[in-house]
Design a protein around this motif. Structure first.
Motif, mmCIF file in Angstrom:
data_model
loop_
_atom_site.group_PDB
_atom_site.id
_atom_site.type_symbol
_atom_site.label_atom_id
_atom_site.label_comp_id
_atom_site.label_asym_id
_atom_site.label_seq_id
_atom_site.Cartn_x
_atom_site.Cartn_y
_atom_site.Cartn_z
ATOM 1 N N GLN A 34 0.787 -1.181 0.007
ATOM 2 C CA GLN A 34 0.057 -0.089 -0.056
ATOM 3 C C GLN A 34 0.866 1.269 0.083
ATOM 4 N N SER A 35 2.005 0.969 0.698
ATOM 5 C CA SER A 35 2.846 2.433 0.689
ATOM 6 C C SER A 35 4.271 1.946 0.904
ATOM 7 N N ALA A 36 4.984 2.900 1.511
ATOM 8 C CA ALA A 36 6.548 2.455 1.998
ATOM 9 C C ALA A 36 6.402 1.843 3.247
ATOM 10 N N SER A 37 5.137 2.026 4.010
ATOM 11 C CA SER A 37 5.167 1.380 5.542
ATOM 12 C C SER A 37 4.068 0.513 5.808
ATOM 13 N N SER A 38 3.097 0.226 4.603
ATOM 14 C CA SER A 38 2.070 -0.747 5.031
ATOM 15 C C SER A 38 1.731 -1.720 3.842
ATOM 16 N N ILE A 39 1.082 -2.928 4.099
ATOM 17 C CA ILE A 39 0.836 -4.017 3.169
ATOM 18 C C ILE A 39 -0.428 -4.479 3.692
ATOM 19 N N LEU A 40 -1.585 -4.485 2.646
ATOM 20 C CA LEU A 40 -2.768 -4.869 2.806
ATOM 21 C C LEU A 40 -2.969 -6.587 2.774
ATOM 22 N N LEU A 41 -3.293 -7.221 3.598
ATOM 23 C CA LEU A 41 -3.798 -8.632 3.442
ATOM 24 C C LEU A 41 -5.116 -8.752 3.331
#
Length: 113
Positions: A34-41
């Motif tokens: 999602q960004s440099a600091s988040s991932i969507l599972l």
């Protein structure tokens, strides 16, 4: 035969054995940056008896799998945030209830920007 009197008796059902059921595993787990600091599972929830989902993450191969958080019953997604940039993360999800853990989902991986 059983004696019959005026008292209602449900018979053998009073002592029926119950077989505990652990939840079915989550399926089709995907991880999307999602960004440099988040991932969507996101995953498919096949179970109807889970109390929640344990989110597991592998980022440091010397440490191994770590529990990140717990998602609520019925959940089909989780946003993992506060991650390091330009880092590869691998995830799995485990449904659980009071009788135990279901099998692990498939592994899914993503790299933050």
């Amino acid at each position: 035969s059983r004696p019959v009197d005026s008292t209602i008796d449900i018979g053998p059902y009073e002592y029926a054995a119950y077989t505990p059921i652990v939840p079915l595993p989550a399926e089709n787990l995907t991880a999307t940056t999602q960004s440099a600091s988040s991932i969507l599972l996101e995953w498919s929830n096949l179970s109807t008896v889970e109390d929640g989902f344990v989110i597991m993450r592998l980022s440091d191969w010397t440490v191994g799998w770590e529990e990140v958080d717990v998602a609520s019953a019925g959940a089909t997604s989780y946003l993992d945030s506060g991650l390091d940039s330009s880092t590869r993360y691998v995830y799995r999800v485990i449904a659980y209830n009071s009788y135990g853990d279901g099998a692990c989902s498939n592994d899914a991986e993503a790299t933050t920007n």
